[in-house]
Motif scaffolding. Sequence first.
Motif, PDB file in Angstrom:
ATOM      1  N   LEU A  41      -0.636  -9.435   3.016  1.00 43.68           N
ATOM      2  CA  LEU A  41      -1.806  -8.853   3.665  1.00 43.68           C
ATOM      3  C   LEU A  41      -2.878  -9.909   3.924  1.00 43.68           C
ATOM      4  O   LEU A  41      -3.558  -9.883   4.958  1.00 43.68           O
ATOM      5  N   ILE A  42      -3.035 -10.834   2.987  1.00 44.10           N
ATOM      6  CA  ILE A  42      -4.055 -11.872   3.130  1.00 44.10           C
ATOM      7  C   ILE A  42      -3.644 -12.938   4.139  1.00 44.10           C
ATOM      8  O   ILE A  42      -4.485 -13.442   4.889  1.00 44.10           O
ATOM      9  N   ASN A  43      -2.346 -13.242   4.197  1.00 42.79           N
ATOM     10  CA  ASN A  43      -1.900 -14.396   4.974  1.00 42.79           C
ATOM     11  C   ASN A  43      -1.218 -14.074   6.299  1.00 42.79           C
ATOM     12  O   ASN A  43      -1.060 -14.967   7.134  1.00 42.79           O
ATOM     13  N   LYS A  44      -0.808 -12.824   6.507  1.00 43.22           N
ATOM     14  CA  LYS A  44      -0.109 -12.476   7.734  1.00 43.22           C
ATOM     15  C   LYS A  44      -0.938 -11.522   8.591  1.00 43.22           C
ATOM     16  O   LYS A  44      -1.797 -10.807   8.096  1.00 43.22           O
ATOM     17  N   LYS A  45      -0.646 -11.503   9.884  1.00 45.84           N
ATOM     18  CA  LYS A  45      -1.346 -10.601  10.783  1.00 45.84           C
ATOM     19  C   LYS A  45      -0.868  -9.167  10.569  1.00 45.84           C
ATOM     20  O   LYS A  45       0.321  -8.918  10.376  1.00 45.84           O
ATOM     21  N   HIS A  46      -1.802  -8.226  10.604  1.00 44.61           N
ATOM     22  CA  HIS A  46      -1.473  -6.810  10.459  1.00 44.61           C
ATOM     23  C   HIS A  46      -2.613  -5.986  11.068  1.00 44.61           C
ATOM     24  O   HIS A  46      -3.698  -6.517  11.328  1.00 44.61           O
ATOM     25  N   PRO A  47      -2.401  -4.704  11.283  1.00 45.61           N
ATOM     26  CA  PRO A  47      -3.417  -3.902  11.972  1.00 45.61           C
ATOM     27  C   PRO A  47      -4.497  -3.325  11.064  1.00 45.61           C
ATOM     28  O   PRO A  47      -5.467  -2.734  11.563  1.00 45.61           O
ATOM     29  N   PHE A  48      -4.363  -3.479   9.757  1.00 43.15           N
ATOM     30  CA  PHE A  48      -5.229  -2.738   8.843  1.00 43.15           C
ATOM     31  C   PHE A  48      -6.631  -3.335   8.758  1.00 43.15           C
ATOM     32  O   PHE A  48      -6.812  -4.512   8.460  1.00 43.15           O
ATOM     33  N   LYS A  49      -7.622  -2.487   8.988  1.00 36.31           N
ATOM     34  CA  LYS A  49      -9.019  -2.891   8.865  1.00 36.31           C
ATOM     35  C   LYS A  49      -9.499  -2.780   7.415  1.00 36.31           C
ATOM     36  O   LYS A  49     -10.448  -3.456   7.013  1.00 36.31           O
ATOM     37  N   THR A  50      -8.846  -1.891   6.655  1.00 36.52           N
ATOM     38  CA  THR A  50      -9.221  -1.686   5.254  1.00 36.52           C
ATOM     39  C   THR A  50      -7.979  -1.565   4.389  1.00 36.52           C
ATOM     40  O   THR A  50      -6.995  -0.928   4.791  1.00 36.52           O
ATOM     41  N   VAL A  51      -8.023  -2.170   3.214  1.00 37.05           N
ATOM     42  CA  VAL A  51      -6.961  -2.027   2.216  1.00 37.05           C
ATOM     43  C   VAL A  51      -7.580  -1.413   0.966  1.00 37.05           C
ATOM     44  O   VAL A  51      -8.561  -1.919   0.437  1.00 37.05           O
ATOM     45  N   MET A  52      -7.005  -0.310   0.530  1.00 38.33           N
ATOM     46  CA  MET A  52      -7.491   0.400  -0.658  1.00 38.33           C
ATOM     47  C   MET A  52      -6.441   0.314  -1.752  1.00 38.33           C
ATOM     48  O   MET A  52      -5.262   0.590  -1.518  1.00 38.33           O
ATOM     49  N   VAL A  53      -6.846  -0.083  -2.948  1.00 39.21           N
ATOM     50  CA  VAL A  53      -5.935  -0.171  -4.093  1.00 39.21           C
ATOM     51  C   VAL A  53      -6.309   0.919  -5.086  1.00 39.21           C
ATOM     52  O   VAL A  53      -7.395   0.917  -5.658  1.00 39.21           O
ATOM     53  N   ASP A  54      -5.399   1.857  -5.288  1.00 35.95           N
ATOM     54  CA  ASP A  54      -5.665   3.036  -6.123  1.00 35.95           C
ATOM     55  C   ASP A  54      -4.527   3.244  -7.122  1.00 35.95           C
ATOM     56  O   ASP A  54      -3.466   3.729  -6.747  1.00 35.95           O
ATOM     57  N   THR A  55      -4.693   2.850  -8.373  1.00 31.28           N
ATOM     58  CA  THR A  55      -5.885   2.185  -8.891  1.00 31.28           C
ATOM     59  C   THR A  55      -5.563   0.718  -9.177  1.00 31.28           C
ATOM     60  O   THR A  55      -4.426   0.384  -9.525  1.00 31.28           O
ATOM     61  N   LEU A  56      -6.586  -0.113  -9.019  1.00 32.68           N
ATOM     62  CA  LEU A  56      -6.417  -1.518  -9.374  1.00 32.68           C
ATOM     63  C   LEU A  56      -6.293  -1.653 -10.885  1.00 32.68           C
ATOM     64  O   LEU A  56      -5.599  -2.545 -11.385  1.00 32.68           O
ATOM     65  N   GLY A  57      -6.929  -0.758 -11.598  1.00 29.70           N
ATOM     66  CA  GLY A  57      -6.833  -0.778 -13.060  1.00 29.70           C
ATOM     67  C   GLY A  57      -5.399  -0.631 -13.538  1.00 29.70           C
ATOM     68  O   GLY A  57      -4.983  -1.284 -14.507  1.00 29.70           O
ATOM     69  N   ASN A  58      -4.627   0.221 -12.882  1.00 34.09           N
ATOM     70  CA  ASN A  58      -3.235   0.419 -13.267  1.00 34.09           C
ATOM     71  C   ASN A  58      -2.411  -0.843 -13.022  1.00 34.09           C
ATOM     72  O   ASN A  58      -1.540  -1.201 -13.817  1.00 34.09           O
ATOM     73  N   GLN A  59      -2.704  -1.527 -11.928  1.00 25.72           N
ATOM     74  CA  GLN A  59      -2.020  -2.787 -11.650  1.00 25.72           C
ATOM     75  C   GLN A  59      -2.344  -3.840 -12.710  1.00 25.72           C
ATOM     76  O   GLN A  59      -1.465  -4.581 -13.158  1.00 25.72           O
ATOM     77  N   LEU A  60      -3.604  -3.911 -13.121  1.00 23.88           N
ATOM     78  CA  LEU A  60      -3.985  -4.872 -14.161  1.00 23.88           C
ATOM     79  C   LEU A  60      -3.346  -4.510 -15.504  1.00 23.88           C
ATOM     80  O   LEU A  60      -2.994  -5.395 -16.289  1.00 23.88           O
ATOM     81  N   ASP A  61      -3.183  -3.217 -15.773  1.00 19.88           N
ATOM     82  CA  ASP A  61      -2.497  -2.793 -16.996  1.00 19.88           C
ATOM     83  C   ASP A  61      -1.040  -3.243 -16.974  1.00 19.88           C
ATOM     84  O   ASP A  61      -0.489  -3.671 -17.996  1.00 19.88           O
TER      85      ASP A  61
END
Length: 266
Positions: free
Chosen positions: A101-121
């Motif tokens: 998402l950071i390095n390639k072209k894509h159509p998304f104007k917004t990226v939502m992470v739900d939940t980021l806390g779960n990923q960190l866990d």
Amino acid sequence: SPVAEPDDSVTEAEEFDLDWLGETTSPKDMGDPKMIGLYGPPGHGKTWFGASACMVEGYYPLLLIDTEGSATGTVAKFPDDRIVIKEVKTVAEFDALIVNLINKKHPFKTVMVDTLGNQLDRKEWEIMRNPPKTIGGAEDTQKAWGMLYNYAKKLIDGLRSADFKTIIVFHEKEEKDKVGTTFSRIWINGAAKKYIPSKPDMFGLIYCETDDDTGKEERTLYLGADTGRATKTRFSDIGLPTKIVDPSMAKVIGIIRDKLNENKED
């Protein structure tokens, strides 16, 4: 002396060639929030409120990264051309998605992470399952927590500097001080709990509360500095309310845009 003496011969700003400075902004150029943080108890509307950004011009299409597998029903009424859901189940899958998402072209104007806390866990569990060792062979817990902090910092800094807007969601954790006073805090383990909340332009607390007069449940968004909550906003000086009842992203962003336009006209 390393400090240059003033040049009295230059009296007007027009005489300066500032092309080397590049693009600059004025205080009145402050725009939409680029990174938004949300937290609150389970079932109080964090996912719906965050995803409602897909109905705001400049925020859609929105990619919702679902780390808990519980978002689909909550956002089912939003138009398919405004929001896409991607469920991720592993650290490796999440990391690869963020890098692309950071390095390639894509159509998304917004990226939502739900939940980021779960990923960190998940990342914490991965590190602690095979923790680094000291020279003597013992588990180096301090280094393990340092690894988690570095992971969280690199992740949040990458999202902050990305071309798209970001919405990060966390659960709430209540803490008590020595005298028993309860505080609302963001559920983040380790030293990252101090770093991550500093990055978003605003960090809101979502609560469903019962109205004393009607007996009906109302969803409320709390913003602004408060010792009892982990909330903040950089839009308080322009008049963004610190409490918004029945919030949607369209309502919040609409207020911000109206206030910014008022300031530009002054």
